[in-house]
Design a protein around this motif. Structure first.
Motif, PDB file in Angstrom:
ATOM      1  N   ILE A 197      -5.720  -6.572   5.165  1.00  8.63           N
ATOM      2  CA  ILE A 197      -4.529  -5.754   5.356  1.00  8.63           C
ATOM      3  C   ILE A 197      -3.566  -6.487   6.284  1.00  8.63           C
ATOM      4  CG2 ILE A 197      -5.565  -4.465   7.269  1.00  8.63           C
ATOM      5  CD1 ILE A 197      -4.050  -1.984   6.210  1.00  8.63           C
ATOM      6  N   ILE A 198      -2.275  -6.347   6.020  1.00 15.07           N
ATOM      7  CA  ILE A 198      -1.249  -6.986   6.830  1.00 15.07           C
ATOM      8  C   ILE A 198      -0.149  -5.958   7.076  1.00 15.07           C
ATOM      9  CG2 ILE A 198       0.134  -7.863   4.886  1.00 15.07           C
ATOM     10  CD1 ILE A 198       0.445 -10.497   6.476  1.00 15.07           C
ATOM     11  N   PHE A 224      12.739   7.364   1.093  1.00 10.65           N
ATOM     12  CA  PHE A 224      12.448   7.082  -0.306  1.00 10.65           C
ATOM     13  C   PHE A 224      10.926   7.067  -0.399  1.00 10.65           C
ATOM     14  CE2 PHE A 224      16.757   5.515   0.042  1.00 10.65           C
ATOM     15  CZ  PHE A 224      17.323   5.957  -1.147  1.00 10.65           C
ATOM     16  N   ASP A 225      10.371   8.005  -1.143  1.00  6.52           N
ATOM     17  CA  ASP A 225       8.931   8.224  -1.125  1.00  6.52           C
ATOM     18  C   ASP A 225       8.145   7.204  -1.945  1.00  6.52           C
ATOM     19  OD1 ASP A 225       9.221  10.357   0.558  1.00  6.52           O
ATOM     20  OD2 ASP A 225       9.192  11.869  -1.024  1.00  6.52           O
ATOM     21  N   GLU A 226       8.845   6.390  -2.711  1.00  4.44           N
ATOM     22  CA  GLU A 226       8.159   5.367  -3.498  1.00  4.44           C
ATOM     23  C   GLU A 226       8.728   4.001  -3.140  1.00  4.44           C
ATOM     24  OE1 GLU A 226       7.974   6.084  -7.711  1.00  4.44           O
ATOM     25  OE2 GLU A 226       8.004   8.258  -7.406  1.00  4.44           O
ATOM     26  N   VAL A 227       7.847   3.058  -2.873  1.00  6.97           N
ATOM     27  CA  VAL A 227       8.247   1.675  -2.644  1.00  6.97           C
ATOM     28  C   VAL A 227       7.216   0.778  -3.302  1.00  6.97           C
ATOM     29  CG1 VAL A 227       7.108   1.716  -0.377  1.00  6.97           C
ATOM     30  CG2 VAL A 227       8.779  -0.070  -0.897  1.00  6.97           C
ATOM     31  N   GLN A 228       7.686  -0.209  -4.038  1.00  4.10           N
ATOM     32  CA  GLN A 228       6.814  -1.104  -4.785  1.00  4.10           C
ATOM     33  C   GLN A 228       7.205  -2.537  -4.466  1.00  4.10           C
ATOM     34  OE1 GLN A 228       8.094   0.157  -8.589  1.00  4.10           O
ATOM     35  NE2 GLN A 228       7.336   2.251  -8.351  1.00  4.10           N
ATOM     36  N   ASP A 271       0.869  -1.167   0.000  1.00  2.00           N
ATOM     37  CA  ASP A 271       0.000   0.000   0.000  1.00  2.00           C
ATOM     38  C   ASP A 271       0.915   1.229   0.000  1.00  2.00           C
ATOM     39  OD1 ASP A 271      -1.633   2.143   0.497  1.00  2.00           O
ATOM     40  OD2 ASP A 271      -2.625   1.269   2.246  1.00  2.00           O
ATOM     41  N   PRO A 272       1.090   1.901  -1.132  1.00  4.11           N
ATOM     42  CA  PRO A 272       2.079   2.985  -1.226  1.00  4.11           C
ATOM     43  C   PRO A 272       1.766   4.168  -0.324  1.00  4.11           C
ATOM     44  CG  PRO A 272       0.674   2.968  -3.172  1.00  4.11           C
ATOM     45  CD  PRO A 272       0.356   1.721  -2.403  1.00  4.11           C
ATOM     46  N   PHE A 273       0.499   4.316   0.076  1.00  2.07           N
ATOM     47  CA  PHE A 273       0.121   5.442   0.916  1.00  2.07           C
ATOM     48  C   PHE A 273       0.416   5.187   2.396  1.00  2.07           C
ATOM     49  CE2 PHE A 273      -2.798   5.598  -2.776  1.00  2.07           C
ATOM     50  CZ  PHE A 273      -2.364   6.789  -3.315  1.00  2.07           C
ATOM     51  N   TYR A 280       8.525   0.540   7.251  1.00  2.00           N
ATOM     52  CA  TYR A 280       7.187   0.369   7.831  1.00  2.00           C
ATOM     53  C   TYR A 280       6.214   0.119   6.686  1.00  2.00           C
ATOM     54  CZ  TYR A 280       9.675   2.602  11.667  1.00  2.00           C
ATOM     55  OH  TYR A 280      10.598   2.912  12.627  1.00  2.00           O
ATOM     56  N   VAL A 281       5.531  -1.006   6.749  1.00  2.00           N
ATOM     57  CA  VAL A 281       4.789  -1.457   5.579  1.00  2.00           C
ATOM     58  C   VAL A 281       3.397  -1.938   5.951  1.00  2.00           C
ATOM     59  CG1 VAL A 281       4.692  -3.229   3.777  1.00  2.00           C
ATOM     60  CG2 VAL A 281       6.858  -2.116   4.285  1.00  2.00           C
TER      61      VAL A 281
END
Length: 204
Positions: A157-158, A53-57, A32-34, A193-194
């Motif tokens: 959600i996890i 790093f503002d983007e994580v995929q 969830d990128p947000f 944190y994910v």
């Protein structure tokens, strides 16, 4: 531009091949990128400077009861670095550090997920690639639980968090000049944190 695109496409092919094998083992969670972040701190002379790093995929297959069947892949666009100082960010993207034009992404791909010291602690063993330098990394992470999304009952959600430290010079992020002068440290502390999501209808 063509060279940059070719590098990106090659990484996608490599990443996709590894992920397809992992995804076959279970239902995949997607970042969830947000509500996911990669933050870092590094010493500047005496105090520490923080950035993100503002983007994580990426995607993950994970069952806390069967961690050995899991897998995770993460891709971080280098251009998304953000230390809140535009001039500094531009310098970090330059060939002096990340050389984002030539090496547009960093990746982590697991080869194994191991149980840790408790029922919520695990280790993702895999390979971290920065600037085409590949090094093994054991990434300890904590499983925070999973639940039906309170705002969207069609989703699960996890949550996870992870902490590690790497030596940036081992990946060629800088040539050591600023470190030798006492300006910038070489060890980078990383906090991840994910939250991840998947459709409930596809969950097993």
């Amino acid at each position: 531009m063509k060279k940059k695109l070719a590098i990106w496409l090659a990484l996608c092919v490599i990443w996709g091949a590894g992920w397809n094998a992992a995804a076959a083992q279970g239902e995949a969670w997607s970042f969830d990128p947000f509500h996911s972040s990669v933050t870092f701190t590094i010493r500047h002379i005496l105090a520490k400077v923080a950035g993100t790093f503002d983007e994580v995929q990426g995607h993950m297959v994970f069952d806390p009861a069967r961690p050995e069947a899991g897998a995770v892949t993460v891709t971080i666009p280098v251009n998304s670095i953000n230390t809140r100082v535009e001039k500094r960010d531009a310098h970090l993207r330059s060939s002096d550090f990340f050389d984002a034009e030539k090496y547009p992404v960093m990746t982590f791909e697991s080869t194994q997920i191991l149980s840790g010291k408790s029922t919520t602690d695990f280790i993702a063993r895999g390979t971290l690639t920065i600037k085409n330098v590949r090094r093994p990394l054991d990434l300890p992470f904590r499983y925070l639980g999973s639940t039906v999304h309170p705002m969207d009952p069609s989703k699960e959600i996890i949550g996870f968090e992870a902490h590690t430290t790497i030596d940036r010079l081992e990946f060629g992020v800088g040539n050591g000049e600023f470190f030798q002068k006492g300006l910038i440290g070489k060890e980078v502390s990383i906090a991840i944190y994910v939250e991840m999501l998947r459709d409930r209808v596809s969950a097993k």
